[in-house]
Enzyme design. Sequence first.
Site, short mmCIF file in Angstrom:
data_model
loop_
_atom_site.label_atom_id
_atom_site.label_comp_id
_atom_site.label_asym_id
_atom_site.label_seq_id
_atom_site.Cartn_x
_atom_site.Cartn_y
_atom_site.Cartn_z
N SER A 179 0.86 -1.18 -0.19
CA SER A 179 -0.02 0.12 -0.17
C SER A 179 0.87 1.42 0.10
CB SER A 179 -0.99 0.01 1.27
OG SER A 179 -0.21 -0.03 2.45
N HIS A 207 -5.16 -3.02 -3.15
CA HIS A 207 -4.55 -2.12 -4.09
C HIS A 207 -4.67 -2.76 -5.46
CE1 HIS A 207 -4.32 1.09 -1.28
NE2 HIS A 207 -3.91 0.14 -0.28
N LYS A 239 -11.62 1.41 -2.40
CA LYS A 239 -10.46 1.99 -3.18
C LYS A 239 -10.95 1.73 -4.52
CE LYS A 239 -7.35 1.28 0.63
NZ LYS A 239 -7.09 0.20 1.51
C1 LIG Z 1 -6.92 0.26 2.88
C2 LIG Z 1 -6.27 -1.12 3.38
C3 LIG Z 1 -6.92 -1.71 4.47
C4 LIG Z 1 -8.30 -1.19 4.98
O1 LIG Z 1 -9.26 -1.17 4.68
P1 LIG Z 1 -10.44 -0.41 4.85
O2 LIG Z 1 -11.62 -0.93 4.25
O3 LIG Z 1 -10.07 1.12 4.55
O4 LIG Z 1 -10.51 -0.42 6.32
C5 LIG Z 1 -6.47 -3.10 4.48
N1 LIG Z 1 -5.29 -3.66 3.87
C6 LIG Z 1 -4.80 -2.93 3.07
C7 LIG Z 1 -3.80 -3.43 2.34
C8 LIG Z 1 -5.13 -1.48 2.51
O5 LIG Z 1 -4.52 -0.96 1.87
#
Ligand SMILES: *Cc1c(COP(=O)(O)O)cnc(C)c1O
Length: 399
Positions: A179, A207, A239
């Site tokens: 990330s 991602h 995302k």
């Molecule tokens: C953003 C993210 C999360 C968390 O997800 P949310 O739905 O925002 O709580 C978990 N793992 C990774 C790798 C992320 O980038």
Amino acid sequence: MGEWGSLSDRLVDIERHGRYRRRRTVESPQGAEILVDGHRLINFCSNDYLGLANHPLVVAGLQRGASEFGVGSGAAHLVCGHSGPHQRLEEELAAFTRRDRALLFSTGYMANLGVMSSLLGRGDVAFEDRLNHASLLDGVRLSGARLKRYGHADLAMLQTEIVGKTSGEVLIASDGVFSMDGDLAPVAGLAGAAKAHGAWLMIDDAHGLGVMGKKGGGLMEVMGQSQEDVPVLVGTLGKAFGTFGAFVAGSDDLIEYLIQRARTYIYTTALPPAVAEATRASLLLVAADSWRRELLTVRIQQFRQGARQLGLQLTDSMTPIQPLVVGDNRAALRASEDLRASGFLVSAIRPPTVPDGTARLRVTLTAAHTEEQVDRLLEAMPRVLLNRQAHKDGNGVDE
Ligand SMILES: *Cc1c(COP(=O)(O)O)cnc(C)c1O
């Protein structure tokens, strides 16, 4: 009061280390341009990679869902909060990821906590990449299992450490696309190691899903990794999907077990059915249209080529996450502030989100950016990064 003294002392200490964080207030929908504290800025820090967070069909899905199902889900899934939209979305996500079943969670953070605390307990061990997302680390803590971290994408180190682990459950967990670095986990190698040692493999493709692969199937599609290779797949919906929520996909037994045991699933209110309807609309766009992914690839290449010509130091990332490592916390913060004064929103990512000494600007590109917006960012870069990131050619500045 502990040895740290008062909260205000602690806050001063956070500030002194350049780790103080401040929120900005956005007064517009997500998009390539957003209104922040009264200023229009070009947005290079959103995870809305495909530009779907404000897509008319996704907004219409939410509105339709709200007209039909209201706003609140009223209860947890196991009480009376599991609605038709949740059920249909789970089935569609299972088909999309080519898994037996999928289970919705309210956030990715909760999905990771739920999986790990259900599969692991005292006496078990989790092996994690040292750059994994915080939620994967916290999940192990909550489970009571032992956490062993291996070097970033370091299969050899993982293999050395995992040998001799004979009793208890073993789980290997990794981000799919990292990330804060944008590079990829060696998924096939991880799958091999997991099979050889009878371990679970869990990949969090927050991602990658929607962004990578011809059909948006993420890293699993690109690497051809089936449910047998990667038995626990986590995806997030906030995302590339542009909505909110998360899911775990895997075998029937895995999903059924999580329904029985995952406390972050059982003891929380189901996400609003209208949000599930919005995600169903988004999933249709993600799966059907490859042009957004193609456009995104063009922007990524444009940025990398331009940055290289400027002598900026890029990382090994072929994804929309393009970090420019600065090192020092304050230098990264100042670079971000300078960019903001020039009309760009690019976040400075500092420890503890990234390791000490690797503070960075995290540029994220989306399919909504125009060629001109990326060019303008590139023009502003040398000025803000001068003397902050070592230039390969020593200058590369013209104003
Ligand atoms: C953003 C993210 C999360 C968390 O997800 P949310 O739905 O925002 O709580 C978990 N793992 C990774 C790798 C992320 O980038």
